[in-house]
Structures are given as structure tokens and as C-alpha cells.
Design an enzyme around this catalytic site. Structure first.
Site, PDB file in Angstrom:
ATOM      1  CG  HIS A  16      -1.884  -1.040   1.394  1.00 60.35           C
ATOM      2  ND1 HIS A  16      -2.033  -1.770   2.549  1.00 60.35           N
ATOM      3  CD2 HIS A  16      -2.805  -1.532   0.520  1.00 60.35           C
ATOM      4  CE1 HIS A  16      -3.010  -2.655   2.390  1.00 60.35           C
ATOM      5  NE2 HIS A  16      -3.487  -2.543   1.174  1.00 60.35           N
ATOM      6  CE  LYS A  40     -14.116  -5.759   2.217  1.00 62.66           C
ATOM      7  NZ  LYS A  40     -12.866  -5.322   1.599  1.00 62.66           N
ATOM      8  NE  ARG A  89      -2.971  -7.398  -4.275  1.00 65.26           N
ATOM      9  CZ  ARG A  89      -3.747  -7.488  -3.229  1.00 65.26           C
ATOM     10  NH1 ARG A  89      -3.231  -7.709  -2.046  1.00 65.26           N
ATOM     11  NH2 ARG A  89      -5.047  -7.415  -3.350  1.00 65.26           N
ATOM     12  CB  SER A 127      -4.299  -6.460   4.897  1.00 65.18           C
ATOM     13  OG  SER A 127      -3.971  -5.203   4.379  1.00 65.18           O
TER      14      SER A 127
HETATM   15  P1  ADP Z   1      -9.794  -3.615  -0.435  1.00 66.26           P
HETATM   16  O1  ADP Z   1     -10.448  -4.269   0.729  1.00 66.26           O
HETATM   17  O2  ADP Z   1     -10.495  -2.415  -0.947  1.00 66.26           O
HETATM   18  O3  ADP Z   1      -9.336  -4.520  -1.535  1.00 66.26           O
HETATM   19  P2  ADP Z   1      -7.060  -3.372   0.500  1.00 66.26           P
HETATM   20  O4  ADP Z   1      -6.729  -2.624   1.720  1.00 66.26           O
HETATM   21  O5  ADP Z   1      -6.852  -4.836   0.488  1.00 66.26           O
HETATM   22  O6  ADP Z   1      -8.522  -2.930   0.204  1.00 66.26           O
HETATM   23  O7  ADP Z   1      -6.288  -2.772  -0.740  1.00 66.26           O
HETATM   24  C1  ADP Z   1      -6.462  -1.449  -1.160  1.00 66.26           C
HETATM   25  C2  ADP Z   1      -5.903  -1.287  -2.552  1.00 66.26           C
HETATM   26  O8  ADP Z   1      -4.513  -1.546  -2.521  1.00 66.26           O
HETATM   27  C3  ADP Z   1      -6.461  -2.234  -3.594  1.00 66.26           C
HETATM   28  O9  ADP Z   1      -6.497  -1.546  -4.826  1.00 66.26           O
HETATM   29  C4  ADP Z   1      -5.469  -3.362  -3.655  1.00 66.26           C
HETATM   30  O10 ADP Z   1      -5.461  -3.994  -4.904  1.00 66.26           O
HETATM   31  C5  ADP Z   1      -4.191  -2.572  -3.437  1.00 66.26           C
HETATM   32  N1  ADP Z   1      -3.117  -3.388  -2.857  1.00 66.26           N
HETATM   33  C6  ADP Z   1      -3.181  -4.214  -1.802  1.00 66.26           C
HETATM   34  N2  ADP Z   1      -1.999  -4.815  -1.568  1.00 66.26           N
HETATM   35  C7  ADP Z   1      -1.150  -4.340  -2.521  1.00 66.26           C
HETATM   36  C8  ADP Z   1       0.219  -4.603  -2.869  1.00 66.26           C
HETATM   37  N3  ADP Z   1       0.948  -5.479  -2.176  1.00 66.26           N
HETATM   38  N4  ADP Z   1       0.737  -3.944  -3.919  1.00 66.26           N
HETATM   39  C9  ADP Z   1      -0.025  -3.082  -4.643  1.00 66.26           C
HETATM   40  N5  ADP Z   1      -1.313  -2.811  -4.383  1.00 66.26           N
HETATM   41  C10 ADP Z   1      -1.872  -3.433  -3.349  1.00 66.26           C
END
Ligand code: ADP
Length: 159
Positions: A16, A40, A89, A127
């Protein structure tokens, strides 16, 4: 240009942070919008997730961290953002992200979703993976900032 990078950030990972740093360079103001949706069942409260994000972005002056609930597109309109950043990803992210982007386009045609490709160093990171590794006592070094490691470990122990 104002943009929004929405997510659950439960908790924030180095993947992130990489997207935030790169997106902030392309925008005047980048809002990191933390989804408060309680259905969630997040591990960290919205306040905890916001505090971690504020700490990791404190050196980036054009980043603001805020909570949001309801439709992302309504929040984007409220803050004046015409761009939604999402990270990609792997192919597995694509189907869900495409659906969301098309739905948001239908709801509000002048707002664009831009996908930023994950840094290859972090393309395996999520996460939920971070929490799973912590559950079994694995080393989170390099996956989340050092101060987040202790927060994750403390939270997992309390569960
Ligand atoms: P959500 O529950 O909305 O998917 P996340 O917190 O998991 O939220 O992720 C937020 C954003 O960050 C999403 O667009 C996700 O694809 C992106 N994201 C999550 N992990 C990574 C990573 N390791 N590298 C790049 N983008 C990521």
C-alpha cells in the site's frame, strides 16, 4: 488534480505504501480513504487503521487520510476527486477491480479509475497474508513498516 486511493488497509502494508508514494507524486492531493464498513469485520478499528496510515504518510505533505462509508463515488464527489487509484497485483485482482471500476463509471461517468501495477517486490503481499503470518509467529520484516509489526503482533495475540 485531486485523487483518492480507497481501501480497507487492515493493516497498511509496504505494498500500500508503495502505491501511496507513487500516486502522491502524480497528484496535487491524494486522499487515502479508509473504508469503515463494519460488515467486513476488520481486525483493526477504523481509528487504528487511520492512525497507522497517518504515521506512515506523515512525511508526504500532499497525502490526507480520512474514513469513508457508503459509495466510494459519493465520497469522491464530496472531496472533488476525479481519479480513483487502485493497485493491481496479479490477474486475480483484475476481475473484481474491473467490476468495481465499471460500476463506478456507470454511477458517475466523469470519474476515472486508474490502476497502478504493484511493485514486483510487493506483489505477493496482502493485509490478510500479513495477519496469517503473524498468527503463526512468522517474521513480518519487509512486509509492513517496523512499528506496524508490533501492532499486528499485539492485535493477533489479543484475539
Ligand atoms: P480492499 O479491501 O479495498 O481490496 P485493500 O486494503 O486490500 O482494500 O487494498 C487497497 C488497494 O490496494 C487495492 O487496490 C489493492 O489492490 C491494493 N493493494 C493491496 N496490496 C497491494 C500490494 N501489495 N501492492 C499493490 N497494491 C496493493
Amino acid at each position: 488534480m485531486i485523487a483518492v486511493y480507497p481501501g480497507s488497509f487492515d493493516p497498511v502494508t509496504n505494498g500500500h505504501i508503495d502505491i501511496i508514494q507513487r500516486a502522491a507524486k502524480l497528484t496535487d492531493t491524494l486522499y487515502v480513504a479508509v473504508l469503515t464498513n463494519p460488515s467486513k469485520k476488520p481486525t483493526f478499528t477504523v481509528e487504528e487503521r487511520i492512525n497507522l496510515l497517518k504515521k506512515v504518510t506523515e512525511d508526504i505533505p500532499n497525502v490526507k487520510v480520512e474514513p469513508f462509508s457508503g459509495l466510494l463515488i459519493d465520497y469522491a464527489e464530496k472531496i472533488g476527486a476525479k481519479i480513483i487509484f487502485r493497485g493491481l497485483r496479479a490477474v486475480s485482482d483484475y476481475e473484481y477491480e474491473l467490476q468495481m471500476a465499471l460500476a463506478n463509471k456507470k454511477l458517475k461517468g466523469d470519474t476515472e479509475t486508474l490502476f497502478m501495477v504493484s511493485n514486483s517486490k510487493y506483489s505477493f503481499l496482502s493485509s490478510s497474508l500479513v495477519k496469517e503470518i503473524a498468527t503463526f509467529g512468522g517474521d513480518l520484516t519487509g512486509m509492513v513498516p517496523d512499528f506496524v509489526i508490533s501492532e499486528v503482533e499485539a492485535k493477533i495475540k489479543r484475539r
